[in-house]
Every structure is written in structure tokens, then in C-alpha cells.
Enzyme design. Structure first.
Site, PDB file in Angstrom:
ATOM      1  CE  LYS A  73      90.901   4.626 -27.944  1.00 33.65           C
ATOM      2  NZ  LYS A  73      91.508   5.129 -29.172  1.00 33.65           N
TER       3      LYS A  73
ATOM      4  N   GLY B 217      93.801   0.667 -36.384  1.00 31.89           N
ATOM      5  CA  GLY B 217      94.101   1.723 -35.419  1.00 31.89           C
ATOM      6  C   GLY B 217      95.258   2.548 -35.931  1.00 31.89           C
ATOM      7  NE  ARG B 218      95.803   6.770 -32.029  1.00 34.22           N
ATOM      8  CZ  ARG B 218      94.524   6.668 -31.725  1.00 34.22           C
ATOM      9  NH1 ARG B 218      93.612   7.063 -32.574  1.00 34.22           N
ATOM     10  NH2 ARG B 218      94.145   6.166 -30.580  1.00 34.22           N
ATOM     11  CG  PHE B 219      98.952   0.214 -33.054  1.00 30.49           C
ATOM     12  CD1 PHE B 219      99.374  -1.107 -33.031  1.00 30.49           C
ATOM     13  CD2 PHE B 219      97.671   0.520 -32.655  1.00 30.49           C
ATOM     14  CE1 PHE B 219      98.505  -2.093 -32.598  1.00 30.49           C
ATOM     15  CE2 PHE B 219      96.812  -0.468 -32.233  1.00 30.49           C
ATOM     16  CZ  PHE B 219      97.229  -1.776 -32.197  1.00 30.49           C
ATOM     17  N   GLY B 220      98.445  -0.035 -36.193  1.00 32.51           N
ATOM     18  CA  GLY B 220      98.433  -1.311 -36.880  1.00 32.51           C
ATOM     19  C   GLY B 220      97.016  -1.749 -37.148  1.00 32.51           C
TER      20      GLY B 220
ATOM     21  CB  VAL C  52      92.412  -5.100 -34.685  1.00 30.12           C
ATOM     22  CG1 VAL C  52      91.865  -6.201 -33.781  1.00 30.12           C
ATOM     23  CG2 VAL C  52      93.127  -4.042 -33.853  1.00 30.12           C
TER      24      VAL C  52
ATOM     25  CB  ILE D 264      88.329  -6.359 -36.217  1.00 27.67           C
ATOM     26  CG1 ILE D 264      88.391  -7.873 -36.123  1.00 27.67           C
ATOM     27  CG2 ILE D 264      87.163  -5.821 -35.401  1.00 27.67           C
ATOM     28  CD1 ILE D 264      88.613  -8.372 -34.701  1.00 27.67           C
ATOM     29  N   GLY D 265      89.499  -3.872 -37.694  1.00 29.19           N
ATOM     30  CA  GLY D 265      89.638  -2.418 -37.670  1.00 29.19           C
ATOM     31  C   GLY D 265      91.095  -2.023 -37.784  1.00 29.19           C
TER      32      GLY D 265
ATOM     33  CG  ASP E 253      94.352   5.020 -25.768  1.00 29.19           C
ATOM     34  OD1 ASP E 253      93.758   6.121 -25.802  1.00 29.19           O
ATOM     35  OD2 ASP E 253      94.520   4.310 -26.775  1.00 29.19           O
TER      36      ASP E 253
HETATM   37  P1  ADP Z   1      90.757   1.990 -31.340  1.00 34.21           P
HETATM   38  O1  ADP Z   1      90.799   1.412 -29.949  1.00 34.21           O
HETATM   39  O2  ADP Z   1      91.240   3.402 -31.364  1.00 34.21           O
HETATM   40  O3  ADP Z   1      89.392   1.822 -31.979  1.00 34.21           O
HETATM   41  P2  ADP Z   1      92.317  -0.297 -32.112  1.00 34.21           P
HETATM   42  O4  ADP Z   1      93.444  -0.438 -33.068  1.00 34.21           O
HETATM   43  O5  ADP Z   1      92.586  -0.610 -30.677  1.00 34.21           O
HETATM   44  O6  ADP Z   1      91.787   1.189 -32.266  1.00 34.21           O
HETATM   45  O7  ADP Z   1      91.142  -1.215 -32.595  1.00 34.21           O
HETATM   46  C1  ADP Z   1      90.759  -1.311 -33.951  1.00 34.21           C
HETATM   47  C2  ADP Z   1      89.428  -2.034 -34.048  1.00 34.21           C
HETATM   48  O8  ADP Z   1      89.540  -3.382 -33.576  1.00 34.21           O
HETATM   49  C3  ADP Z   1      88.324  -1.396 -33.232  1.00 34.21           C
HETATM   50  O9  ADP Z   1      87.131  -1.467 -33.955  1.00 34.21           O
HETATM   51  C4  ADP Z   1      88.225  -2.263 -32.017  1.00 34.21           C
HETATM   52  O10 ADP Z   1      86.929  -2.238 -31.483  1.00 34.21           O
HETATM   53  C5  ADP Z   1      88.584  -3.633 -32.568  1.00 34.21           C
HETATM   54  N1  ADP Z   1      89.207  -4.462 -31.525  1.00 34.21           N
HETATM   55  C6  ADP Z   1      90.328  -4.188 -30.848  1.00 34.21           C
HETATM   56  N2  ADP Z   1      90.627  -5.152 -29.945  1.00 34.21           N
HETATM   57  C7  ADP Z   1      89.640  -6.073 -30.054  1.00 34.21           C
HETATM   58  C8  ADP Z   1      89.346  -7.320 -29.375  1.00 34.21           C
HETATM   59  N3  ADP Z   1      90.135  -7.814 -28.409  1.00 34.21           N
HETATM   60  N4  ADP Z   1      88.229  -7.988 -29.746  1.00 34.21           N
HETATM   61  C9  ADP Z   1      87.431  -7.514 -30.724  1.00 34.21           C
HETATM   62  N5  ADP Z   1      87.645  -6.363 -31.392  1.00 34.21           N
HETATM   63  C10 ADP Z   1      88.729  -5.643 -31.074  1.00 34.21           C
HETATM   64 MG    MG Z   2      91.710  -0.030 -28.966  1.00 30.40          MG
END
Ligand code: ADP
Ligand code: MG
Length: 346
Positions: A182, A67-70, A72, A64-65, A180
Site C-alpha cells: 500500500k 500502527g495496528r500492532f505496535g 514505530v 514516528i507512528g 500489505d
Molecule cells: P502503516 O504502515 O499502516 O502506516 P506502520 O506501523 O507500519 O503503519 O508505521 C507507522 C509509522 O511509522 C508510519 O508513519 C510509517 O511511515 C512509519 N515508519 C514505518 N517504518 C518506517 C521506517 N523503516 N522508516 C521510517 N518510518 C517508518
Molecule cells: Mg507500515
């Protein structure tokens, strides 16, 4: 032997050795020596097991995306879930103790609130470290505001802000600081606010120093404007784990979310990080002169952004202030749910 010691040592023996479990002075986990940490109840290892999800039971689908740490993933574990898989190499590079991860997971699992993402469990056997939560449908406020440029009327903004305040008030009442808050961590699901990533800062910011997208201070884009003056003043390269987060730094971040909802952009838009750091650190705020909003609405912003942390309101106070705001054209049929209309929704 302390139960938690048992737990960590058992994981140590199963681990690949790449994750530092060091409880020595080099730990980033904070002030407490884990073994003496009163926040860990005696029965902790048992309750932790309850939330331990064997990695093999998880099905991972698309990313899905990142982030800085890993990363998703959309996944499946007794239904649709979101799986945050941590980059263990990155963890070991920064020798973040597994204890920190476990501690934050322990905090996370104590939460049950309508406006908070549902924590389902975690994989805690290195090198497989993952957090499993319910999968948020809908989009983040960030996507609505900054990507889709959806307009939030004052009324809609108030409804969203009330729900954020409710979720945050709950977290604070349980002694949890989000760290965090935001718009990227706030989802809108059919008009319902769902806050994610609370209390996982150490875990989620572990790779901060590695962040290739950040600038020389290692500041990820879009992060700075959520940081209260006392955090900005404490910024040092690669030392984000030691920042003095508090309930009132969460309130400051809420102020920025409130501004984004109302103005459709970040405060200090277009300014370089150095300029933002200098201004915020000295107590200069984003000007509200060009903002089309009532005095009451601007007052909330100014209070949340107070230079002195003790002058910022708390979330229960914010909630009652938001409830008292005069609403424009509230003539709805009584059966009409107090939800957002379609424009800013799904
Ligand atoms: P950030 O919050 O900085 O965008 P994350 O690593 O938390 O980075 O999230 C990466 C991506 O995964 C983002 O697009 C976020 O919207 C999506 N995401 C995170 N948690 C969930 C969740 N529980 N359900 C759906 N999408 C999620
Ligand atoms: Mg996030």
C-alpha cells in the site's frame, strides 16, 4: 531435538508467560506444525541468533507512528534505525504464537534489494518483541499523494511503478508475498522507492480485531481498496489471518497503488466499506471514464484488477509493460539521472 524447538523452548522459559507459544490447534500461524516445517533449516537457531538484537542495545527516541500492532520509534543501533515495537499484550490477547513472529522475521531477513527496506535484526525475547530496520528518509507515497497532494506526472508514476515492480518481483522470486502492499508502506527517498513491511502481515495485523478505528468488520480505513476480490469475499470479522493471500493479490494491490499515483486518490473514494465490498466481490471495478490517461496506462490497471487472479500479470511482465510505455517529452541530457524532479520529492 529440532533446533527450532530448542530455540522456542528457551524463549518460552525466558518469557513472562504472556505470549502464547502454543503450537496446538488454536494457533493462528497457519497450516504447519512448526516442528515439522520444512521451511526451517536445521541451523536455524544459529542464524536466528545472528539477527537477534539485545533489547538493551537499542536506543529509542521519539515515536514516528503507531500502527495496528505496535509503535514505530526512531532509534539508534549502530546508526539511525526504525524500531517497530510490538504490543505484546495485544499479541497475547489474540494468542498469536511467537513462532509466527519468528517465522516472519526469518522471511524478512532473507531480503537484499535496492528497493526494499534493510532488515537489521529483531528482538525476540518476550515481552520485548521488536523489528529493527533502516530508517527511511523521505516520505511515504501516501503522504505525497493523499496528504501533500503532490501531483505525479505519468512519467514520474511510471518510474515509481517500475521500481515497485522491481522490488516486488524480487520478493516474489524469493517466494515472499508482501500481503500489505500500500502507499503507506512505500517510501520515496530522493526518487528511490523503498518498500517496507513485506511478509509481516500476521505480525502487523494481529490487533486487527481490536482496532477501534475500524468499522464493525474491523476493517482499518484505507485497507479495503487494496484487497483483491478473492480476499474481499473471504473477509470475516476478526479472521484476517486466514485470508488467501497470493502473488496475484499483491499484483491487485499494486494496481491500486498505480491508480493512486495517477489519480491522486483511492479507488471507490468516499464510498462506505459495505459498498466497496459488494462491488469488488462481484467484480465491479472503479470506473476509469473520468481518468486522464492513455489506453496503455488504463490497461495496466484493468489487468492488475482482473477479477480472476490468474488473469493478473506478474511483476516481471508488469515491468516490461511499464518500460514499453511511450514517455512524453523524454528529451533529457544523457547525464540527467532518471529520477523524480523536486516537486514530488522530499
Ligand atoms: P502503516 O504502515 O499502516 O502506516 P506502520 O506501523 O507500519 O503503519 O508505521 C507507522 C509509522 O511509522 C508510519 O508513519 C510509517 O511511515 C512509519 N515508519 C514505518 N517504518 C518506517 C521506517 N523503516 N522508516 C521510517 N518510518 C517508518
Ligand atoms: Mg507500515
Amino acid at each position: 531435538i529440532d533446533n527450532k524447538d530448542e530455540l522456542t523452548s528457551s524463549i518460552k522459559s525466558e518469557g513472562s508467560g504472556r505470549v502464547s507459544l502454543s503450537g496446538s490447534g488454536s494457533t493462528d500461524s497457519g497450516r504447519h506444525e512448526p516442528a515439522h516445517d520444512a521451511r526451517w533449516p536445521r541451523q536455524n537457531s544459529l542464524t536466528m541468533k545472528e539477527w537477534d538484537i539485545p533489547y538493551d542495545e537499542l536506543k529509542l527516541f521519539e515515536v514516528i507512528g503507531t500502527g495496528r500492532f505496535g509503535t514505530v520509534y526512531r532509534g539508534s543501533w549502530h546508526g539511525a534505525v526504525a524500531v517497530k515495537l510490538l504490543h505484546v499484550n495485544a499479541l497475547s490477547d489474540h494468542s498469536v504464537p511467537l513462532d509466527t513472529f519468528k517465522h516472519e522475521v526469518a522471511t524478512f531477513r532473507k531480503t537484499r534489494h535496492e528497493n526494499l527496506v534493510l532488515f537489521m535484526g529483531a528482538c525476540m525475547k518476550p515481552p520485548r518483541l521488536a523489528i529493527v530496520t533502516s530508517l527511511c528518509k523521505g516520505m511515504t507515497l501516501y503522504t505525497h499523494i493523499h496528504l501533500r497532494k503532490d501531483k505525479f506526472t505519468a512519467n514520474k508514476s511510471v518510474i515509481v511503478a517500475q521500481q515497485i515492480s522491481q522490488g516486488m518481483g524480487y520478493l516474489h522470486a524469493r517466494g515472499i508475498i508482501h500481503k500489505d502492499l500500500k502507499t503507506k508502506n512505500i517510501f520515496l527517498e530522493n526518487g528511490k522507492v523503498v518498500i517496507t513491511d513485506f511478509g509481516l502481515f500476521s505480525v502487523t495485523k494481529l490487533c486487527f480485531g481490536n482496532n477501534a478505528r475500524g468499522d464493525s468488520l474491523g476493517i482499518p480505513p484505507g485497507w479495503l481498496c487494496y484487497l483483491a476480490p478473492e480476499l474481499v469475499r473471504a473477509l470475516r470479522p476478526h479472521a484476517s489471518l486466514h485470508l488467501p493471500f497470493s502473488k496475484s493479490t499483491d499484483v491487485y494491490a499494486f494496481g491500486t497503488v498505480w491508480y493512486e499515483l495517477l489519480c491522486g486518490e483511492y479507488p471507490f473514494k468516499g464510498q462506505p466499506p459495505e459498498a466497496i465490498i459488494w462491488q469488488v466481490g462481484k467484480g465491479v471495478k472503479q470506473s476509469l471514464a473520468n481518468m486522464q490517461a492513455s489506453r496503455d496506462i488504463k490497461d495496466i490497471l484493468m489487468l492488475c484488477w482482473s477479477y480472476r487472479s490468474n488473469e493478473r500479470p506478474d511483476f516481471p511482465h508488469l515491468l516490461s509493460t511499464l518500460e514499453k510505455l511511450p514517455r512524453k517529452r523524454l528529451a533529457r541530457s544523457p547525464s540527467h539521472p532518471v529520477h523524480l524532479s523536486r516537486s514530488a520529492d522530499s
